[in-house]
Scaffold this active site. Structure first.
Site, mmCIF file in Angstrom:
data_model
loop_
_atom_site.group_PDB
_atom_site.id
_atom_site.type_symbol
_atom_site.label_atom_id
_atom_site.label_comp_id
_atom_site.label_asym_id
_atom_site.label_seq_id
_atom_site.Cartn_x
_atom_site.Cartn_y
_atom_site.Cartn_z
ATOM 1 N N GLY A 12 0.787 -1.232 0.000
ATOM 2 C CA GLY A 12 0.000 0.000 0.000
ATOM 3 C C GLY A 12 0.816 1.277 0.000
ATOM 4 O O GLY A 12 0.307 2.345 0.363
ATOM 5 N N SER A 13 2.058 1.225 -0.422
ATOM 6 C CA SER A 13 2.860 2.466 -0.449
ATOM 7 C C SER A 13 2.272 3.449 -1.464
ATOM 8 O O SER A 13 2.275 4.658 -1.237
ATOM 9 C CB SER A 13 4.327 2.162 -0.755
ATOM 10 O OG SER A 13 4.486 1.681 -2.077
ATOM 11 N N ASN A 14 1.704 2.934 -2.539
ATOM 12 C CA ASN A 14 1.045 3.849 -3.501
ATOM 13 C C ASN A 14 -0.233 4.425 -2.896
ATOM 14 O O ASN A 14 -0.558 5.584 -3.129
ATOM 15 C CB ASN A 14 0.735 3.114 -4.810
ATOM 16 C CG ASN A 14 1.927 3.092 -5.742
ATOM 17 O OD1 ASN A 14 2.177 4.050 -6.461
ATOM 18 N ND2 ASN A 14 2.682 2.016 -5.712
ATOM 19 N N ASN A 101 -5.331 2.017 -13.577
ATOM 20 C CA ASN A 101 -4.354 1.119 -12.947
ATOM 21 C C ASN A 101 -2.952 1.584 -13.269
ATOM 22 O O ASN A 101 -2.714 2.243 -14.289
ATOM 23 C CB ASN A 101 -4.549 -0.317 -13.466
ATOM 24 C CG ASN A 101 -3.563 -1.294 -12.828
ATOM 25 O OD1 ASN A 101 -3.370 -1.291 -11.620
ATOM 26 N ND2 ASN A 101 -2.934 -2.120 -13.649
ATOM 27 N N HIS A 103 0.890 -0.032 -13.816
ATOM 28 C CA HIS A 103 1.640 -1.275 -13.986
ATOM 29 C C HIS A 103 3.127 -0.923 -13.951
ATOM 30 O O HIS A 103 3.549 0.035 -14.620
ATOM 31 C CB HIS A 103 1.249 -1.942 -15.315
ATOM 32 C CG HIS A 103 1.904 -3.271 -15.498
ATOM 33 N ND1 HIS A 103 1.508 -4.390 -14.791
ATOM 34 C CD2 HIS A 103 2.953 -3.641 -16.264
ATOM 35 C CE1 HIS A 103 2.289 -5.400 -15.146
ATOM 36 N NE2 HIS A 103 3.169 -4.974 -16.026
HETATM 37 C C1 GRF Z 1 3.380 -1.227 -7.491
HETATM 38 O O1 GRF Z 1 4.637 -1.601 -8.013
HETATM 39 C C2 GRF Z 1 2.424 -0.967 -8.626
HETATM 40 O O2 GRF Z 1 3.043 -0.537 -9.815
HETATM 41 C C3 GRF Z 1 1.829 -2.315 -8.867
HETATM 42 O O3 GRF Z 1 1.733 -2.926 -7.602
HETATM 43 C C4 GRF Z 1 2.743 -2.376 -6.756
HETATM 44 C C5 GRF Z 1 2.056 -1.922 -5.504
HETATM 45 O O4 GRF Z 1 3.010 -1.580 -4.554
HETATM 46 N N1 GRF Z 1 0.526 -2.193 -9.502
HETATM 47 P P1 GRF Z 1 2.446 -0.945 -3.162
HETATM 48 O O5 GRF Z 1 1.532 -1.985 -2.547
HETATM 49 O O6 GRF Z 1 1.699 0.314 -3.539
HETATM 50 O O7 GRF Z 1 3.674 -0.675 -2.352
#
Ligand code: GRF
Length: 186
Positions: A12-14, A101, A103
């Site tokens: 969940g860092s994003n 999304n 990727h």
């Molecule tokens: C990220 O590398 C994103 O590109 C992919 O899944 C990963 C999620 O990482 N879709 P995080 O859980 O947000 O750290």
């Protein structure tokens, strides 16, 4: 106010980065985090950030309208941020052209079933690619197949480890994903 539903399966860092970017934004709000893994790190982040979350099981997602009904009540746009399942037809239909999304590669390279997270960076490394990057795209009923909205590249050195490749890609994700979400749905 455009309400963003964030979907995640892992750390969940994003999700946290997107939350921080929009925390003072008057046009967008994070409605809820949707997660298919009760042990996912993203749920700890939700607790810390005081973000609502809904955890669901496979049959609830694919064989019931539980998640769709919740989404209709809470959200206008769906943002996948490390969500590993395909989006079912019922959600695609209601939220058509409202699902985005990210990727961690330059699609169409390294996309499709099983190509997520470190699997992608491992394959990029095995192929000795001189660059990699991110792809932000609309979501349809197939993996990593919708219209591409944005791509950004980063160069690689032969000495880069898989972890270093992942870090370079994460930096691009954190820099661009929130901005592209804002541009796409404003
Ligand atoms: C990220 O590398 C994103 O590109 C992919 O899944 C990963 C999620 O990482 N879709 P995080 O859980 O947000 O750290």
């Amino acid at each position: 106010m455009i309400r963003l539903a964030l979907f995640a399966s892992g750390s969940g860092s994003n999700v946290e980065n997107i939350y921080n970017y929009f925390s003072n934004n008057t046009n967008f709000i994070i409605s809820k985090v949707y997660c298919n893994n009760a042990n996912a790190g993203v749920l700890e982040r939700c607790k810390r950030l005081n973000l609502k979350s809904l955890v669901f099981k496979r049959h609830e997602f694919f064989e019931s309208s539980l998640v769709l009904k919740d989404l209709i009540e809470t959200s206008d746009v769906i943002v996948l941020a490390g969500f590993l399942w395909k989006i079912p037809e019922n959600i695609i239909q209601v939220f058509s052209d409202k699902i985005i999304n990210i990727h961690p590669a330059l699609l169409p390279k390294y996309g499709g079933k099983g190509m997520y997270g470190m699997n992608v960076h491992k394959t990029v490394k095995e192929n000795n690619d001189a660059e990699t990057g991110i792809t932000i795209h609309f979501v349809n009923e197939k993996y990593d197949d919708g219209a591409i909205i944005f791509q950004e590249k980063t160069s690689l050195k032969p000495s880069d480890s898989i972890e270093e490749i992942a870090q370079k890609v994460h930096e691009l994700e954190y820099k661009y994903y929130p901005k592209i979400i804002e541009q796409t749905f404003s």
